[in-house]
Design a protein around this motif. Structure first.
Motif: not given
Length: 319
Positions: A25-29, A5-8
């Motif tokens: 989490a902050a970086e990826l929103g 899984p690319f998002d993972a």
């Protein structure tokens, strides 16, 4: 062929770079819970734990280290896909990545000049900060804030400028009878701080170091603290206090009289970091990229030259 899984994969990479899930989490929103879920999904796919938790944060397991090594090359390869396409067809629009503070306080005012010189080439300005520069795969050029040791020319990078740091404030904040260049005024003015409290910082950004430098008493408490330099300068422009600012970010405000120096230019401290403009290797021969990079270099040189002249004039006019 079954792909991970690319998002993972992106979440896993962000966790490794930041050493934890909160900043990832902050970086990826997304939420921290979403990052945790993606990492668990990736571990299930790989069939092995990828991260180990300890007091200092998260570090990769042996399986995680193996994945990270292969992932770095894969992400770098993907980052060059758009550049390869543009190199083949020639872009009519360039995407330029830049930090918010430099964009708002320096670059935006100068973009009409580029538009007048290159009417056939449009620029899309993308606000991106320094985190995860290698993952911004759809930018054609990027202005990066890097350690001063990286301020060198390569086939994919040109140095822009190494800034200086000094205190500035709104003119209305200075008391009547203030003698220009007198550092003692800092004792009575509110000081604006940049960065998280308690985090170690280099001397040019430390109010404690500046006060000690002039043998002034330490402030009993902070006035305001900001996570980044942009809002701190905005607050100074509104008269909220004195800010330690980078020379490029306040160049225009000083020229317009919206901000004033507290100290003469010879008291400035060199910043430990510098700006470079960088582009993908696939675009190193693209004339449009060269044109924009050359224009940025010219604007940086003009600004630095203007600062030098202003500093000399200030020195000549001082008592």
């Amino acid at each position: 062929m079954r792909l991970p899984p690319f998002d993972a994969l992106i979440a896993f990479d962000a966790v490794l770079r930041h050493g934890g899930m909160t900043r990832a989490a902050a970086e990826l929103g997304v939420t921290q819970s979403a990052i945790s879920h993606r990492v668990r999904r990736l571990e299930a796919f790989m069939g092995a734990p990828l991260l180990r938790r300890h007091a200092g944060g998260l570090t990769p397991t042996p399986a995680g280290e193996a994945l990270a090594e292969g992932l770095a090359g894969a992400l770098a390869e993907m980052a060059g896909l758009r550049a390869r396409c543009l190199a083949a067809v020639g872009p009519s629009r360039l995407r330029l990545g830049v930090g918010a503070a430099l964009a708002h306080n320096w670059l935006v005012r100068r973009l009409p000049d580029f538009a007048a010189r290159s009417p056939s080439l449009s620029i899309e300005l993308v606000i991106v900060e320094n985190e995860a520069p290698e993952l911004v795969s759809d930018l054609d050029l990027r202005i990066l804030w890097v350690p001063a040791a990286e301020l060198r020319a390569t086939t994919t990078q040109r140095p822009l400028f190494q800034e200086r740091v000094f205190p500035v404030c709104h003119p209305s904040l200075l008391p009547a009878g203030h003698v220009p260049g007198d550092p003692s005024v800092l004792v009575d003015l509110p000081l604006l701080h940049k960065g998280p409290a308690g985090r170690a910082t280099s001397a040019e950004w430390s109010w404690a170091a500046w006060l000690e430098r002039y043998r002034l008493p330490a402030k009993p408490k902070e006035s305001f603290r900001f996570a980044s330099i942009g809002p701190a300068i905005a607050a100074a422009l509104e008269g909220a206090g004195v800010v330690l600012a980078r020379s490029m970010l306040v160049h225009d405000a000083l020229a317009d009289g919206r901000l004033v120096r507290i100290l003469p230019p010879e008291e400035d401290l060199a910043s430990s970091k510098a700006h470079v403009v960088r582009w993908p290797g696939a675009l190193r021969s693209d004339e449009r990229v060269r044109s924009l990079a050359s224009w940025l270099l010219e604007q940086a040189e003009l600004t630095v030259r203007g600062d030098t002249i202003a500093g000399r004039q200030a020195a000549l006019s001082s008592p």
